[in-house]
Design a protein around this motif. Sequence first.
Motif, PDB file in Angstrom:
ATOM      1  N   LEU A 129       3.468   7.597   5.386  1.00 49.22           N
ATOM      2  CA  LEU A 129       2.536   8.195   4.417  1.00 49.22           C
ATOM      3  C   LEU A 129       3.091   9.507   3.868  1.00 49.22           C
ATOM      4  O   LEU A 129       3.024   9.771   2.665  1.00 49.22           O
ATOM      5  CB  LEU A 129       1.173   8.446   5.074  1.00 49.22           C
ATOM      6  CG  LEU A 129       0.295   7.233   5.365  1.00 49.22           C
ATOM      7  CD1 LEU A 129      -0.970   7.662   6.086  1.00 49.22           C
ATOM      8  CD2 LEU A 129      -0.058   6.495   4.091  1.00 49.22           C
TER       9      LEU A 129
ATOM     10  N   TRP B 142       0.833  -1.214   0.000  1.00 48.39           N
ATOM     11  CA  TRP B 142       0.000   0.000   0.000  1.00 48.39           C
ATOM     12  C   TRP B 142       0.859   1.253   0.000  1.00 48.39           C
ATOM     13  O   TRP B 142       0.524   2.253  -0.615  1.00 48.39           O
ATOM     14  CB  TRP B 142      -0.935   0.006   1.212  1.00 48.39           C
ATOM     15  CG  TRP B 142      -1.951  -1.069   1.102  1.00 48.39           C
ATOM     16  CD1 TRP B 142      -1.994  -2.241   1.798  1.00 48.39           C
ATOM     17  CD2 TRP B 142      -3.057  -1.119   0.193  1.00 48.39           C
ATOM     18  NE1 TRP B 142      -3.055  -2.998   1.391  1.00 48.39           N
ATOM     19  CE2 TRP B 142      -3.730  -2.340   0.416  1.00 48.39           C
ATOM     20  CE3 TRP B 142      -3.544  -0.242  -0.786  1.00 48.39           C
ATOM     21  CZ2 TRP B 142      -4.859  -2.707  -0.310  1.00 48.39           C
ATOM     22  CZ3 TRP B 142      -4.675  -0.605  -1.491  1.00 48.39           C
ATOM     23  CH2 TRP B 142      -5.312  -1.824  -1.256  1.00 48.39           C
TER      24      TRP B 142
ATOM     25  N   ILE C 166      -6.740   9.363   2.855  1.00 51.87           N
ATOM     26  CA  ILE C 166      -5.796   8.257   3.019  1.00 51.87           C
ATOM     27  C   ILE C 166      -5.301   8.182   4.465  1.00 51.87           C
ATOM     28  O   ILE C 166      -5.173   7.104   5.034  1.00 51.87           O
ATOM     29  CB  ILE C 166      -4.606   8.411   2.037  1.00 51.87           C
ATOM     30  CG1 ILE C 166      -5.100   8.303   0.593  1.00 51.87           C
ATOM     31  CG2 ILE C 166      -3.521   7.380   2.292  1.00 51.87           C
ATOM     32  CD1 ILE C 166      -5.659   6.952   0.214  1.00 51.87           C
TER      33      ILE C 166
ATOM     34  N   THR D  38      -1.884  14.961   6.611  1.00 52.49           N
ATOM     35  CA  THR D  38      -1.645  13.531   6.855  1.00 52.49           C
ATOM     36  C   THR D  38      -1.519  13.264   8.355  1.00 52.49           C
ATOM     37  O   THR D  38      -2.162  12.360   8.899  1.00 52.49           O
ATOM     38  CB  THR D  38      -0.354  13.075   6.143  1.00 52.49           C
ATOM     39  OG1 THR D  38      -0.492  13.344   4.748  1.00 52.49           O
ATOM     40  CG2 THR D  38      -0.101  11.592   6.354  1.00 52.49           C
TER      41      THR D  38
ATOM     42  N   TYR E 235       0.580   4.095  -2.902  1.00 50.23           N
ATOM     43  CA  TYR E 235       0.348   5.503  -2.603  1.00 50.23           C
ATOM     44  C   TYR E 235       1.439   6.377  -3.237  1.00 50.23           C
ATOM     45  O   TYR E 235       1.152   7.412  -3.863  1.00 50.23           O
ATOM     46  CB  TYR E 235       0.332   5.671  -1.077  1.00 50.23           C
ATOM     47  CG  TYR E 235      -0.164   7.007  -0.572  1.00 50.23           C
ATOM     48  CD1 TYR E 235      -1.333   7.581  -1.051  1.00 50.23           C
ATOM     49  CD2 TYR E 235       0.522   7.675   0.440  1.00 50.23           C
ATOM     50  CE1 TYR E 235      -1.780   8.790  -0.556  1.00 50.23           C
ATOM     51  CE2 TYR E 235       0.075   8.877   0.938  1.00 50.23           C
ATOM     52  CZ  TYR E 235      -1.078   9.432   0.439  1.00 50.23           C
ATOM     53  OH  TYR E 235      -1.519  10.623   0.935  1.00 50.23           O
TER      54      TYR E 235
END
Lengths: 235, 260
Positions: B98, B17, B57, B135, B21
């Motif tokens: 992230l 993942w 996200i 984020t 991303y």
Amino acid sequence: MIVRDLYKSYRKHQVLKGVSLGLDPGRITAVLGPNGSGKTTLIKCMLGMVIGQQGEISANGKNIGHDYLYRKDIGYLPQIARFPENLKVRELVSMVKDLRNQPANYEELVSRFGLGPFMQKPLRNLSGGTRQKVNILLAFMFDSRYYILDEPTAGLDPLSLQRFKEMLLNEKQKGKAVLMTTHMVHLAEEMADEVVFLLEGKVYFHGGVQELKDTYDGMNLEAAIANILSLQEHA
Amino acid sequence: MLKVLKYSFYDLSRSRWTYAYLLFFLLLTFGLLNFSHDLSKTIISLMNVVLILTPLIGTLFGALYYYNSKEFIDLLLALPLPRRSIFLGKYLGLSLSLSASFVIGILAPMLLFGILSTGLVLNLVILMSTGVLLTFIFTAIAFLVSIRFEHPIRGFGAAIFIWLFLAVIYDGILLLILIWFEHYPLDHFALLMTLFNPVDLSRVLIMLQLDISALMGYTGAVFRKFLGTSLGMSIAYATLLTWIIVPVFAFLWLARRKDF
């Protein structure tokens, strides 16, 4: 390590109602009791994973409160061996070693339980019994003062069980204090110096194995416990 | 805490993942640059994606990661580590991973197209810093919600609702209020309401930097007057930081008292 008058409830459900017990060096204490009698909750309280409402738990003479350093002295074996599934056994072992930041000795345990061939395998591919052996490895690879074991023998084959017992007696001789829960009464009878029988969150009986047998005139322990349980059901 | 962070980051760096991303932002930025050959327009297009996607996200991965790490957390709780370190380590591990995907995904194509030789570096920095802040904010909110709800479905539901509320519904309500009370001077009210929503605040911050605040009319001028100053700018960033700190403290507070 001492537990004094511990109470714990989840919402309305009262799980522990004033449990007291102590762990002494060189002694094995077995906690017996039917499902839902509060054994696992008691153990989780001792590890600070569950926070009791009343009562006191102390380790090395200090109240554990929200402290965490006392866990350096505990080797813990959880009941359900849940691991990060994508790690390999070797990675898991070195990660736990790194996180605890204490010297670990696991080569002897790996050979004792025949884990060698599994070290490079990811945990999700292991059988239930092998997972339990990994669980034992993680609990015993540090030289801890206390061992707290929740159903340590679940899923072990007879040979591994034998080796586990040898190891436990070995640790006992080294002066370690052991607390273990179990449903295998003959294991408690064989290994334990003291038996704590939990029933509905209370200590129903606490004493030597012989004492418990004597109370029920010479019945073996299994029969004595079945007797207690059936009396409870009728009550 | 650093060790927990290290292992969380390591764990995530093996997750596909994380790469999906990263790849998404790489392709998007690269595609936009390739079609328009205009760095300034690309930054404006990216703004809209960043404002919707980084919160979404952060929310989804935050909840997913928390519920998926339950085993890992149980293992850590029995070790001689304070709970604060465990949860802060997990949170920072995810937020940083992230953010890294997001920053690299945008920065690499921009560098390739020569952003450094234009006067747009500050615009890009503002875009990326608000994306990173968003984020961190939404991952913290997702952790707070996940720790509150034992059941994953409820946790996911609540987390997505918060995202939907801040990213979409809040604007709708604000717009309705502005229309209903259009005869009153509402520009200060609008400014205040914007401060209470991290997504809106980020949008305004970017728009002011990109010099397209004229699109916002008279209210835009008020925003410009307030946020254009260094004091206003500091207040805006302080507010965004508060949006991180408050949920983080709240989930650490809950974690300290929770039974596992």
